[in-house]
Scaffold this motif. Structure first.
Motif, short mmCIF file in Angstrom:
data_model
loop_
_atom_site.label_atom_id
_atom_site.label_comp_id
_atom_site.label_asym_id
_atom_site.label_seq_id
_atom_site.Cartn_x
_atom_site.Cartn_y
_atom_site.Cartn_z
N GLU A 255 0.98 -0.48 0.05
CA GLU A 255 -0.06 0.23 0.29
C GLU A 255 0.67 1.80 0.05
O GLU A 255 0.59 2.01 -0.37
CB GLU A 255 -0.68 0.11 1.04
N ASN A 256 2.15 1.21 1.12
CA ASN A 256 3.09 2.55 0.28
C ASN A 256 3.71 2.36 -0.44
O ASN A 256 4.16 3.53 -0.99
CB ASN A 256 4.11 2.58 1.94
N LYS A 257 4.09 1.35 -1.35
CA LYS A 257 4.91 1.03 -2.22
C LYS A 257 4.20 1.58 -3.67
O LYS A 257 5.02 1.68 -4.13
CB LYS A 257 5.86 0.23 -2.40
N VAL A 258 2.92 0.48 -3.84
CA VAL A 258 2.67 0.75 -5.25
C VAL A 258 1.34 1.61 -5.07
O VAL A 258 0.68 1.39 -4.42
CB VAL A 258 2.20 -1.07 -5.48
N LYS A 259 2.34 2.22 -6.47
CA LYS A 259 1.23 3.50 -7.08
C LYS A 259 0.53 3.67 -8.33
O LYS A 259 0.06 4.71 -8.38
CB LYS A 259 1.97 4.81 -6.78
N ASN A 260 1.27 2.27 -8.69
CA ASN A 260 0.50 2.62 -10.44
C ASN A 260 -0.75 1.24 -10.98
O ASN A 260 -1.13 1.20 -11.78
CB ASN A 260 1.86 2.03 -11.27
N CYS A 261 -1.26 0.47 -9.48
CA CYS A 261 -2.07 0.19 -9.35
C CYS A 261 -2.74 0.06 -8.28
O CYS A 261 -2.01 0.63 -6.69
CB CYS A 261 -1.88 -1.33 -10.15
N THR A 262 -4.46 -0.12 -8.03
CA THR A 262 -5.34 -0.72 -6.58
C THR A 262 -4.23 -1.66 -6.34
O THR A 262 -4.53 -3.12 -6.93
CB THR A 262 -6.75 -1.14 -7.23
N VAL A 263 -3.81 -2.03 -4.65
CA VAL A 263 -3.52 -3.03 -3.94
C VAL A 263 -4.48 -3.24 -2.91
O VAL A 263 -5.50 -2.66 -2.19
CB VAL A 263 -2.49 -2.00 -2.75
N LEU A 264 -5.04 -5.13 -3.04
CA LEU A 264 -6.03 -4.98 -2.85
C LEU A 264 -5.72 -6.94 -1.49
O LEU A 264 -4.32 -6.81 -2.39
CB LEU A 264 -7.35 -6.15 -3.20
N GLU A 265 -6.46 -6.19 -0.52
CA GLU A 265 -5.69 -7.92 0.23
C GLU A 265 -6.10 -8.96 -0.28
O GLU A 265 -7.50 -9.30 -0.58
CB GLU A 265 -6.05 -8.18 1.16
N GLU A 266 -5.21 -9.71 -0.65
CA GLU A 266 -6.04 -11.49 -1.20
C GLU A 266 -6.06 -12.77 -0.06
O GLU A 266 -5.60 -12.40 0.95
CB GLU A 266 -4.65 -12.16 -1.67
N LYS A 267 -7.70 -12.27 0.04
CA LYS A 267 -8.32 -13.01 1.13
C LYS A 267 -8.78 -14.31 0.18
O LYS A 267 -8.64 -15.92 0.69
CB LYS A 267 -10.20 -12.84 1.66
N ASN A 268 -9.47 -14.87 -1.33
CA ASN A 268 -10.38 -15.46 -1.67
C ASN A 268 -9.10 -14.63 -3.47
O ASN A 268 -10.60 -14.76 -3.58
CB ASN A 268 -11.90 -16.19 -1.43
N LEU A 269 -7.99 -15.81 -3.42
CA LEU A 269 -7.91 -15.57 -4.90
C LEU A 269 -9.05 -15.65 -6.13
O LEU A 269 -9.56 -14.38 -6.81
CB LEU A 269 -6.81 -16.07 -4.79
N TYR A 270 -9.15 -16.65 -6.11
CA TYR A 270 -10.60 -17.03 -7.51
C TYR A 270 -11.44 -16.12 -7.52
O TYR A 270 -11.84 -15.68 -8.26
CB TYR A 270 -10.40 -18.48 -8.20
N ALA A 271 -11.93 -16.43 -6.14
CA ALA A 271 -13.53 -15.25 -6.74
C ALA A 271 -13.27 -13.66 -6.61
O ALA A 271 -13.58 -13.58 -7.14
CB ALA A 271 -14.09 -15.73 -5.20
N GLN B 147 -8.94 -22.75 -14.50
CA GLN B 147 -10.35 -23.21 -14.73
C GLN B 147 -11.28 -23.40 -14.28
O GLN B 147 -12.33 -22.80 -14.19
CB GLN B 147 -9.50 -24.30 -16.03
N ALA B 148 -11.02 -23.94 -13.00
CA ALA B 148 -12.39 -24.66 -12.01
C ALA B 148 -12.84 -23.05 -11.42
O ALA B 148 -13.67 -22.89 -10.43
CB ALA B 148 -11.34 -25.87 -10.83
N GLY B 149 -11.74 -22.40 -10.90
CA GLY B 149 -12.08 -21.00 -10.33
C GLY B 149 -12.65 -19.73 -10.72
O GLY B 149 -13.13 -19.28 -10.11
N LEU B 150 -12.67 -20.20 -12.13
CA LEU B 150 -13.38 -18.80 -12.66
C LEU B 150 -13.83 -20.08 -13.28
O LEU B 150 -13.84 -19.56 -15.65
CB LEU B 150 -12.36 -18.52 -13.54
N PRO B 151 -15.49 -20.14 -13.19
CA PRO B 151 -15.92 -20.23 -14.30
C PRO B 151 -16.47 -19.14 -15.52
O PRO B 151 -16.72 -17.92 -14.12
CB PRO B 151 -16.97 -21.54 -14.03
N GLY B 152 -16.96 -19.47 -16.64
CA GLY B 152 -17.01 -18.17 -17.28
C GLY B 152 -16.65 -18.04 -17.74
O GLY B 152 -16.35 -16.36 -19.04
N ILE B 153 -14.88 -17.85 -16.83
CA ILE B 153 -14.61 -16.97 -17.71
C ILE B 153 -13.18 -17.72 -18.98
O ILE B 153 -12.30 -19.34 -18.16
CB ILE B 153 -12.92 -16.68 -17.09
#
Length: 355
Positions: free
Chosen positions: A59-75, A105-111
């Motif tokens: 959050e302090n270092k990365v300025k060129n994209c939105t930082v999100l906490e990973e909790k349930n990655l595929y969802a 593939q399993a975590g991203l149905p429809g993609i």
């Protein structure tokens, strides 16, 4: 231009979104070093999903994209893509295991997952052409490496071991400002020097030995790479002949190196010198490889490379001759390709030194 914007502008029309999970590309795009994390980018948005261990730093270092906490990655990926009406996701075919591909593939149905070489080709293209900030990091890393070589020449003497030398190299690099070492240093003496990747052993250095040292550091995420072969005490006529042949070959390869020529042409300029001297069978690797956030990356100056090398590429220049069980010599610099030639970042002396 920040690197995520550059990526987005370079994405072909067929590419809706990309996902990258490897450390090198994650650092290249965001400047964030971590053991885990995921970069997800569409044409106009980008996210770094990263776990709690690195969240505050990101959050302090990365300025060129939105930082999100990973909790349930595929969802989380699925939710972000659906919000942007994305139906196709490109993965890096060379870096995603079959297991990971199946999980996606399993975590991203429809993609639909694009497992072609499109993303790997795109990232190679972006990373091989260095900007001035990247070149400045390479230059500083090489300066640290040059100074370390100067120091180590005063350390090498009969009775020290190869591991002593490798340890002293590492300590000196760190003291001079290296963030990290980029590989296990090669230190090979006497008959061990015939091993192109002979890592340090407890062999004692003796008078009459060649000592080959291949080492480098990392500065702000970018690598240096250098090989020098020195002699201890005295040299034989054969040792000098092999050394002079390698040095002449390296200079010939560097003279041929410029943007627009193929990797094969650069390699061939050096290889001809070694072949004409009668040592062709003893030069079994390529002239050079790309250097960047990884110590080995595209582009390569190799016999198999028929594509033109681009301006801004940083590559090694490292021919060698290895006489099995007897001796070996390699000399390596790092050069930047330009339209009219190349710039050599390496300043350490490479005429034969007898310590």
């Amino acid at each position: 231009m920040n690197k995520i914007t550059r990526l987005q502008q370079a994405m072909p029309a067929s590419m809706q979104a990309i996902v990258l999970r490897d450390g090198a590309n994650r650092f290249y795009l965001t400047g964030m070093k971590s053991s885990a994390g995921t970069v997800l980018a569409t044409r106009n948005k980008a996210w770094l999903l990263i776990d709690f261990r690195y969240l505050e730093e990101a959050e302090n270092k990365v300025k060129n994209c939105t930082v999100l906490e990973e909790k349930n990655l595929y969802a989380q990926i699925k939710t972000l893509l659906e919000a942007e009406q994305i139906t196709s996701l490109s993965v890096h075919a060379g870096l995603v295991s079959l297991e990971e591909f199946r999980k996606l593939q399993a975590g991203l149905p429809g993609i639909t997952l694009d497992g072609s070489e499109a993303l790997s080709t795109l990232m190679d293209t972006l990373r091989r052409e260095k900007d001035e900030d990247e070149i400045a990091c390479h230059r500083k890393a090489q300066q640290i490496t040059d100074h370390t070589f100067s120091h180590i020449c005063g350390y090498i003497r009969p009775g020290v071991t190869e591991t002593d030398i490798a340890r002293e190299i590492g300590v000196t690099l760190t003291a001079l400002g290296s963030d990290d070492k980029n590989f296990n240093f090669i230190v090979a003496s006497g008959p061990n020097s015939s091993l192109p990747h002979g890592f340090a052993t407890n062999r004692l250095v003796r008078k009459g030995d060649f000592v080959t040292m291949d080492f480098g550091c990392v500065y702000r995420g970018y690598c240096s790479d250098m090989t020098r072969t020195v002699a201890v005490g005295h040299v034989t006529e054969e040792m000098r002949r092999v050394y002079d042949t390698v040095l002449t070959a390296q200079k010939a390869g560097i003279a041929a190196a410029r943007a627009g020529v193929t990797g094969r042409e650069v390699d061939g300029a050096a290889r001809r010198v070694i072949e004409e001297a009668g040592y062709g069978p003893y030069f079994g690797h390529s002239f050079g490889h790309g250097v960047g956030v990884e110590i080995h990356e595209a582009p390569n100056a190799a016999p198999s490379v028929e594509t033109a090398l681009p301006a801004g590429a940083v590559i090694s220049a490292e021919p060698g001759i290895y006489l099995p069980g007897k001796l070996g010599v390699r000399i390596e610099d790092v050069i930047i390709l330009t339209e009219d030639g190349c710039r050599n970042l390496t300043r350490a002396p490479k005429e034969l030194l007898v310590l």
